[in-house]
Scaffold this motif. Structure first.
Motif, PDB file in Angstrom:
ATOM      1  N   GLY A  82       0.839  -1.208  -0.708  1.00 51.90           N
ATOM      2  CA  GLY A  82       0.038   0.526   0.127  1.00 51.90           C
ATOM      3  C   GLY A  82       0.811   1.815   0.019  1.00 51.90           C
ATOM      4  O   GLY A  82       0.035   2.331  -0.198  1.00 51.90           O
ATOM      5  N   LEU A  83       2.327   0.910   0.254  1.00 48.11           N
ATOM      6  CA  LEU A  83       2.960   2.486   0.364  1.00 48.11           C
ATOM      7  C   LEU A  83       3.371   2.893  -1.073  1.00 48.11           C
ATOM      8  O   LEU A  83       4.050   4.066  -1.240  1.00 48.11           O
ATOM      9  CB  LEU A  83       4.090   1.590   1.262  1.00 48.11           C
ATOM     10  N   VAL A  84       2.873   1.658  -2.649  1.00 49.40           N
ATOM     11  CA  VAL A  84       3.840   2.372  -3.124  1.00 49.40           C
ATOM     12  C   VAL A  84       2.790   2.130  -4.061  1.00 49.40           C
ATOM     13  O   VAL A  84       1.924   1.359  -4.070  1.00 49.40           O
ATOM     14  CB  VAL A  84       5.105   0.667  -3.672  1.00 49.40           C
ATOM     15  N   GLY A  85       2.955   3.990  -4.168  1.00 48.74           N
ATOM     16  CA  GLY A  85       2.096   4.078  -5.493  1.00 48.74           C
ATOM     17  C   GLY A  85       2.342   4.266  -6.895  1.00 48.74           C
ATOM     18  O   GLY A  85       3.534   4.516  -7.132  1.00 48.74           O
ATOM     19  N   ILE A  86       1.479   3.106  -7.611  1.00 55.41           N
ATOM     20  CA  ILE A  86       1.696   2.926  -9.420  1.00 55.41           C
ATOM     21  C   ILE A  86       0.889   3.613 -10.200  1.00 55.41           C
ATOM     22  O   ILE A  86      -0.326   3.051  -9.900  1.00 55.41           O
ATOM     23  CB  ILE A  86       2.271   1.314  -9.230  1.00 55.41           C
ATOM     24  N   GLU A  95       3.589   4.251 -19.899  1.00 51.00           N
ATOM     25  CA  GLU A  95       4.709   4.441 -19.981  1.00 51.00           C
ATOM     26  C   GLU A  95       5.705   3.155 -20.629  1.00 51.00           C
ATOM     27  O   GLU A  95       6.003   2.749 -21.599  1.00 51.00           O
ATOM     28  CB  GLU A  95       6.323   5.110 -19.070  1.00 51.00           C
ATOM     29  N   LEU A  96       5.636   1.659 -19.774  1.00 48.58           N
ATOM     30  CA  LEU A  96       5.738   1.148 -19.920  1.00 48.58           C
ATOM     31  C   LEU A  96       5.404   0.005 -21.466  1.00 48.58           C
ATOM     32  O   LEU A  96       5.672  -0.466 -21.711  1.00 48.58           O
ATOM     33  CB  LEU A  96       5.947   0.073 -19.129  1.00 48.58           C
ATOM     34  N   GLU A  97       4.463   0.161 -21.140  1.00 47.78           N
ATOM     35  CA  GLU A  97       3.584  -0.232 -22.151  1.00 47.78           C
ATOM     36  C   GLU A  97       3.502   0.134 -23.863  1.00 47.78           C
ATOM     37  O   GLU A  97       4.042  -0.229 -25.029  1.00 47.78           O
ATOM     38  CB  GLU A  97       1.567  -0.004 -21.997  1.00 47.78           C
ATOM     39  N   ALA A 126       9.858  -6.660 -25.189  1.00 43.63           N
ATOM     40  CA  ALA A 126       8.994  -6.463 -25.330  1.00 43.63           C
ATOM     41  C   ALA A 126       8.426  -7.410 -24.466  1.00 43.63           C
ATOM     42  O   ALA A 126       7.339  -6.617 -23.465  1.00 43.63           O
ATOM     43  CB  ALA A 126       8.905  -6.339 -26.462  1.00 43.63           C
ATOM     44  N   ARG A 127       8.263  -8.081 -24.427  1.00 43.74           N
ATOM     45  CA  ARG A 127       7.686  -9.317 -23.692  1.00 43.74           C
ATOM     46  C   ARG A 127       8.046  -9.206 -22.163  1.00 43.74           C
ATOM     47  O   ARG A 127       7.179  -9.281 -20.958  1.00 43.74           O
ATOM     48  CB  ARG A 127       7.982 -10.760 -24.106  1.00 43.74           C
ATOM     49  N   MET A 128      10.200  -8.935 -21.774  1.00 48.25           N
ATOM     50  CA  MET A 128       9.947  -8.857 -20.642  1.00 48.25           C
ATOM     51  C   MET A 128       9.112  -7.661 -19.400  1.00 48.25           C
ATOM     52  O   MET A 128       8.870  -7.729 -19.028  1.00 48.25           O
ATOM     53  CB  MET A 128      11.450  -8.548 -20.705  1.00 48.25           C
ATOM     54  N   LEU A 129       8.845  -6.320 -20.561  1.00 50.93           N
ATOM     55  CA  LEU A 129       8.408  -5.605 -20.417  1.00 50.93           C
ATOM     56  C   LEU A 129       7.456  -5.948 -19.699  1.00 50.93           C
ATOM     57  O   LEU A 129       6.359  -5.183 -19.472  1.00 50.93           O
ATOM     58  CB  LEU A 129       8.642  -4.401 -20.848  1.00 50.93           C
ATOM     59  N   ARG A 130       6.021  -5.870 -20.693  1.00 50.76           N
ATOM     60  CA  ARG A 130       5.170  -7.020 -20.552  1.00 50.76           C
ATOM     61  C   ARG A 130       4.439  -7.709 -19.046  1.00 50.76           C
ATOM     62  O   ARG A 130       3.619  -7.209 -18.485  1.00 50.76           O
ATOM     63  CB  ARG A 130       4.461  -7.344 -21.774  1.00 50.76           C
ATOM     64  N   GLU A 131       5.715  -8.149 -19.061  1.00 52.92           N
ATOM     65  CA  GLU A 131       5.830  -9.183 -18.043  1.00 52.92           C
ATOM     66  C   GLU A 131       5.655  -8.373 -16.741  1.00 52.92           C
ATOM     67  O   GLU A 131       4.968  -8.414 -15.653  1.00 52.92           O
ATOM     68  CB  GLU A 131       6.988 -10.476 -17.837  1.00 52.92           C
ATOM     69  N   LEU A 132       6.739  -7.505 -16.470  1.00 50.42           N
ATOM     70  CA  LEU A 132       6.692  -6.318 -15.274  1.00 50.42           C
ATOM     71  C   LEU A 132       5.154  -5.716 -15.974  1.00 50.42           C
ATOM     72  O   LEU A 132       5.622  -5.107 -14.607  1.00 50.42           O
ATOM     73  CB  LEU A 132       8.399  -5.075 -15.971  1.00 50.42           C
ATOM     74  N   VAL A 133       5.058  -5.435 -16.205  1.00 48.74           N
ATOM     75  CA  VAL A 133       3.675  -4.748 -16.709  1.00 48.74           C
ATOM     76  C   VAL A 133       2.494  -5.468 -15.660  1.00 48.74           C
ATOM     77  O   VAL A 133       2.224  -4.822 -14.528  1.00 48.74           O
ATOM     78  CB  VAL A 133       3.194  -3.534 -17.712  1.00 48.74           C
ATOM     79  N   ALA A 134       2.036  -7.151 -15.503  1.00 44.50           N
ATOM     80  CA  ALA A 134       1.493  -7.428 -14.636  1.00 44.50           C
ATOM     81  C   ALA A 134       1.873  -7.485 -13.814  1.00 44.50           C
ATOM     82  O   ALA A 134       1.162  -7.432 -12.816  1.00 44.50           O
ATOM     83  CB  ALA A 134       1.409  -8.520 -15.969  1.00 44.50           C
ATOM     84  N   LYS A 135       3.261  -7.473 -13.313  1.00 41.90           N
ATOM     85  CA  LYS A 135       3.446  -8.113 -12.467  1.00 41.90           C
ATOM     86  C   LYS A 135       3.507  -6.616 -10.955  1.00 41.90           C
ATOM     87  O   LYS A 135       2.621  -6.640  -9.708  1.00 41.90           O
ATOM     88  CB  LYS A 135       4.663  -8.249 -11.708  1.00 41.90           C
ATOM     89  N   LEU A 136       3.770  -6.000 -12.284  1.00 40.44           N
ATOM     90  CA  LEU A 136       3.165  -4.228 -11.159  1.00 40.44           C
ATOM     91  C   LEU A 136       1.551  -4.079 -10.497  1.00 40.44           C
ATOM     92  O   LEU A 136       1.044  -3.332  -9.777  1.00 40.44           O
ATOM     93  CB  LEU A 136       3.724  -2.892 -11.930  1.00 40.44           C
ATOM     94  N   ARG A 137       0.874  -4.428 -11.914  1.00 41.95           N
ATOM     95  CA  ARG A 137      -0.137  -4.314 -11.664  1.00 41.95           C
ATOM     96  C   ARG A 137      -0.899  -5.160 -10.655  1.00 41.95           C
ATOM     97  O   ARG A 137      -2.077  -4.685  -9.893  1.00 41.95           O
ATOM     98  CB  ARG A 137      -1.246  -4.430 -13.283  1.00 41.95           C
ATOM     99  N   GLU A 142      -6.567   3.216 -19.784  1.00 39.88           N
ATOM    100  CA  GLU A 142      -7.277   2.968 -21.322  1.00 39.88           C
ATOM    101  C   GLU A 142      -6.493   4.429 -22.486  1.00 39.88           C
ATOM    102  O   GLU A 142      -6.628   4.594 -23.203  1.00 39.88           O
ATOM    103  CB  GLU A 142      -8.848   2.579 -21.556  1.00 39.88           C
ATOM    104  N   ALA A 143      -7.435   5.427 -21.180  1.00 39.77           N
ATOM    105  CA  ALA A 143      -7.527   6.909 -22.087  1.00 39.77           C
ATOM    106  C   ALA A 143      -5.513   7.816 -22.639  1.00 39.77           C
ATOM    107  O   ALA A 143      -5.169   7.681 -23.617  1.00 39.77           O
ATOM    108  CB  ALA A 143      -7.880   8.135 -21.019  1.00 39.77           C
ATOM    109  N   LEU A 144      -4.947   7.162 -21.954  1.00 40.17           N
ATOM    110  CA  LEU A 144      -3.621   7.490 -21.958  1.00 40.17           C
ATOM    111  C   LEU A 144      -3.206   7.129 -23.246  1.00 40.17           C
ATOM    112  O   LEU A 144      -1.828   7.143 -24.070  1.00 40.17           O
ATOM    113  CB  LEU A 144      -2.432   7.775 -20.937  1.00 40.17           C
ATOM    114  N   MET A 145      -3.170   5.409 -23.254  1.00 38.94           N
ATOM    115  CA  MET A 145      -2.972   4.710 -24.627  1.00 38.94           C
ATOM    116  C   MET A 145      -3.239   4.782 -25.825  1.00 38.94           C
ATOM    117  O   MET A 145      -2.733   4.644 -26.703  1.00 38.94           O
ATOM    118  CB  MET A 145      -3.106   3.020 -24.073  1.00 38.94           C
TER     119      MET A 145
END
Length: 181
Positions: free
Chosen positions: A50-54, A61-63, A78-89, A105-108
């Protein structure tokens, strides 16, 4: 307790109070046997989540970076970055899930990339976050515009729709050009 007391230069009782204060804020600590009749404590793995704001901007940016890597033929990166995105989510706070996804979605949709060789111009620090906020809030922005060909300056009020990155960053939006000053 001895390690805490030595590290902070406090008495054993103060070290116990410090441990208790950490436990009061972060919840129960896990006791870990360190051998030699010593016990160490650690926070549960989910405690600091809860202390880390994503933010949606960071995920966007990562996407975007993953898409750029795909376009340049670096699919494995690219696959590694998408895996990181999944972990951060998975790590981010579950509060306001709908708002987070809507902002992302609006930003993308609002940001695109046009690849061209050549030098890139520098974007003023703080400008893109301000434009992203305006896009998410459907808020107009006002700025001074200098026409490249004529050098003529005018004050513009623009409803931003997105940003297109090329050799320069281009603001895409709706402006009432009939109101030039």
């Amino acid at each position: 307790m001895d390690d805490i007391a030595n590290e902070f230069g406090v008495s054993r009782r103060t070290a116990e109070r410090m441990r208790d204060a950490v436990e009061a804020v972060f919840g129960p600590l896990e006791a870990v046997d360190a051998g030699e009749k010593r016990i160490h404590w650690r926070l549960r793995s989910s405690t600091l989540r809860g202390l880390v704001g994503i933010t949606p901007e960071e995920i966007a940016e990562l996407e975007s970076a993953a898409g750029n890597l795909d376009r340049t033929g670096l699919a494995e990166r690219a696959r590694m970055l998408r895996e990181l995105v999944a972990k951060l989510r998975a790590l981010r706070r579950p509060l306001s899930e709908d708002a987070f996804e809507e902002d992302l979605e609006a930003l993308m949709r609002a940001e695109g990339l046009a690849m061209r060789p050549g030098p890139r111009t520098r974007v003023e620090p703080g400008l893109l976050p301000m434009l992203r906020d305006a896009i998410k809030a459907s808020r107009k922005v006002e700025f001074d515009y200098e026409a490249r060909a004529s050098g003529r300056c005018s004050r513009q009020l623009v409803e931003p729709y997105g940003v297109l990155y090329s050799n320069r960053a281009f603001l895409v939006g709706r402006a009432d050009w009939g109101d030039e000053s």
